[in-house]
Design a protein around this motif. Sequence first.
Motif, PDB file in Angstrom:
ATOM      1  N   SER A   7      48.922  49.965  40.663  1.00 40.89           N
ATOM      2  CA  SER A   7      48.594  48.967  39.638  1.00 40.89           C
ATOM      3  C   SER A   7      49.004  47.580  40.102  1.00 40.89           C
ATOM      4  O   SER A   7      50.033  47.413  40.767  1.00 40.89           O
ATOM      5  CB  SER A   7      49.314  49.290  38.323  1.00 40.89           C
ATOM      6  N   ASN A  10      47.414  41.588  36.314  1.00 37.51           N
ATOM      7  CA  ASN A  10      46.430  40.500  36.261  1.00 37.51           C
ATOM      8  C   ASN A  10      47.166  39.229  35.839  1.00 37.51           C
ATOM      9  O   ASN A  10      47.218  38.877  34.661  1.00 37.51           O
ATOM     10  CB  ASN A  10      45.314  40.837  35.275  1.00 37.51           C
ATOM     11  N   ASP A  11      47.754  38.555  36.816  1.00 37.14           N
ATOM     12  CA  ASP A  11      48.624  37.418  36.528  1.00 37.14           C
ATOM     13  C   ASP A  11      48.017  36.064  36.884  1.00 37.14           C
ATOM     14  O   ASP A  11      48.700  35.057  36.934  1.00 37.14           O
ATOM     15  CB  ASP A  11      49.964  37.589  37.243  1.00 37.14           C
ATOM     16  N   MET A 108      40.902  37.354  33.912  1.00 38.99           N
ATOM     17  CA  MET A 108      42.256  37.569  34.391  1.00 38.99           C
ATOM     18  C   MET A 108      42.183  38.563  35.545  1.00 38.99           C
ATOM     19  O   MET A 108      41.495  39.585  35.442  1.00 38.99           O
ATOM     20  CB  MET A 108      43.142  38.150  33.281  1.00 38.99           C
ATOM     21  N   HIS A 109      42.858  38.277  36.649  1.00 35.05           N
ATOM     22  CA  HIS A 109      42.889  39.202  37.770  1.00 35.05           C
ATOM     23  C   HIS A 109      44.156  38.962  38.577  1.00 35.05           C
ATOM     24  O   HIS A 109      44.874  37.978  38.359  1.00 35.05           O
ATOM     25  CB  HIS A 109      41.642  39.061  38.655  1.00 35.05           C
ATOM     26  N   PRO A 110      44.500  39.856  39.505  1.00 37.09           N
ATOM     27  CA  PRO A 110      45.732  39.675  40.276  1.00 37.09           C
ATOM     28  C   PRO A 110      45.666  38.441  41.171  1.00 37.09           C
ATOM     29  O   PRO A 110      44.642  38.184  41.811  1.00 37.09           O
ATOM     30  CB  PRO A 110      45.821  40.958  41.120  1.00 37.09           C
ATOM     31  N   ARG A 115      48.129  41.014  44.520  1.00 40.64           N
ATOM     32  CA  ARG A 115      47.210  42.034  45.024  1.00 40.64           C
ATOM     33  C   ARG A 115      47.657  42.539  46.396  1.00 40.64           C
ATOM     34  O   ARG A 115      47.597  43.727  46.683  1.00 40.64           O
ATOM     35  CB  ARG A 115      45.791  41.466  45.115  1.00 40.64           C
ATOM     36  N   GLN A 158      37.820  44.043  42.408  1.00 44.08           N
ATOM     37  CA  GLN A 158      37.933  42.880  41.537  1.00 44.08           C
ATOM     38  C   GLN A 158      37.618  43.334  40.130  1.00 44.08           C
ATOM     39  O   GLN A 158      36.598  43.977  39.900  1.00 44.08           O
ATOM     40  CB  GLN A 158      36.943  41.779  41.951  1.00 44.08           C
ATOM     41  N   PRO A 159      38.471  43.027  39.172  1.00 42.66           N
ATOM     42  CA  PRO A 159      38.192  43.448  37.809  1.00 42.66           C
ATOM     43  C   PRO A 159      36.932  42.779  37.280  1.00 42.66           C
ATOM     44  O   PRO A 159      36.561  41.706  37.740  1.00 42.66           O
ATOM     45  CB  PRO A 159      39.422  42.972  37.020  1.00 42.66           C
ATOM     46  N   GLY A 180      46.464  39.636  29.982  1.00 39.78           N
ATOM     47  CA  GLY A 180      46.363  39.952  31.401  1.00 39.78           C
ATOM     48  C   GLY A 180      46.007  41.387  31.728  1.00 39.78           C
ATOM     49  O   GLY A 180      45.030  41.661  32.404  1.00 39.78           O
ATOM     50  N   GLU A 182      46.246  45.055  33.614  1.00 43.76           N
ATOM     51  CA  GLU A 182      46.429  45.433  35.008  1.00 43.76           C
ATOM     52  C   GLU A 182      45.113  45.857  35.638  1.00 43.76           C
ATOM     53  O   GLU A 182      44.192  46.270  34.944  1.00 43.76           O
ATOM     54  CB  GLU A 182      47.425  46.602  35.136  1.00 43.76           C
ATOM     55  N   SER A 183      45.054  45.758  36.956  1.00 44.55           N
ATOM     56  CA  SER A 183      43.933  46.273  37.738  1.00 44.55           C
ATOM     57  C   SER A 183      44.466  47.351  38.675  1.00 44.55           C
ATOM     58  O   SER A 183      45.644  47.340  39.036  1.00 44.55           O
ATOM     59  CB  SER A 183      43.294  45.160  38.580  1.00 44.55           C
TER      60      SER A 183
END
Length: 197
Positions: A7, A10-11, A108-110, A115, A158-159, A180, A182-183
Motif C-alpha cells: 500500500s 495517496n499523499d 489524489m495519488h502517491p 511510491r 496510477q490511481p 487521500g 491508499e493505492s
Amino acid sequence: SAEASQSAANDLATAVLYAERNGPNPAAVAREVNRDIAAALDIARARADIKVQSGNTSTWPVYAQDGKGRITAWRMRSEIQLESRNPAAMSELVGELQASLALAHIAMHPAPETRRKAVDEATVGALRAFEQRATLIAGALGKKHRIAHLAVGDSGFQPPMPRMRAAAMAAEVASAPLEGGESQVSVHVSGRIELVD
C-alpha cells in the motif's frame, strides 16, 4: 514467477483548472482568457504549500454548420496545474479558483518518494516469494537450484483520476472535499532457475 503488493498513501493532490472563452475576435478572446489565467496564477502563487505552473493552451476556429467552412468564432482554452502535499489547502484553493475557472480534474495519488518506498518494499516481498517458490520446486524434485535469469518490474500503477467538468461560476464555490486513501503498488518477478545436484 511471483508477485507482491504494497500500500502507498495517496499523499499528493493534483488539479487542473482552465479558462475557456469564444468570440468573433481572437485577440479579444485571448485577452479574456489570459486575464483570468494571470489572476488565478497570482492567487495560487501566494500559497506557499501549493506548486503552480501553466498548463496547455490552445486556440481553434469554430466553423458554421452550413457546410461552407466559414469561421464564425474563435475558441481558446488555457490551463493551470496545481500540486500540493496539503489536501486541505488544495481543496480551499480549488474552491476559490472555481469562481473564475472551471475544474478539469482533481486527484489524489502517491508522491514520487512515497511510491518509490512502496515499490522497494514490494520488490523485497516479491523476491522473497520467488526464492521460496524456487526452493519449493527444487526441493520437491530432490534438487538444489540456482537462479539463471531474473526480471523485476513494477505495475506502474496510477490511481484513477476522477474527471469533474463544470462551468465557471461567478458566485462563491465551496471547497472541493479531498480524501487521500491508499493505492496498491505491485511488483512482479519472473525468472528461470536451473536445478543442480
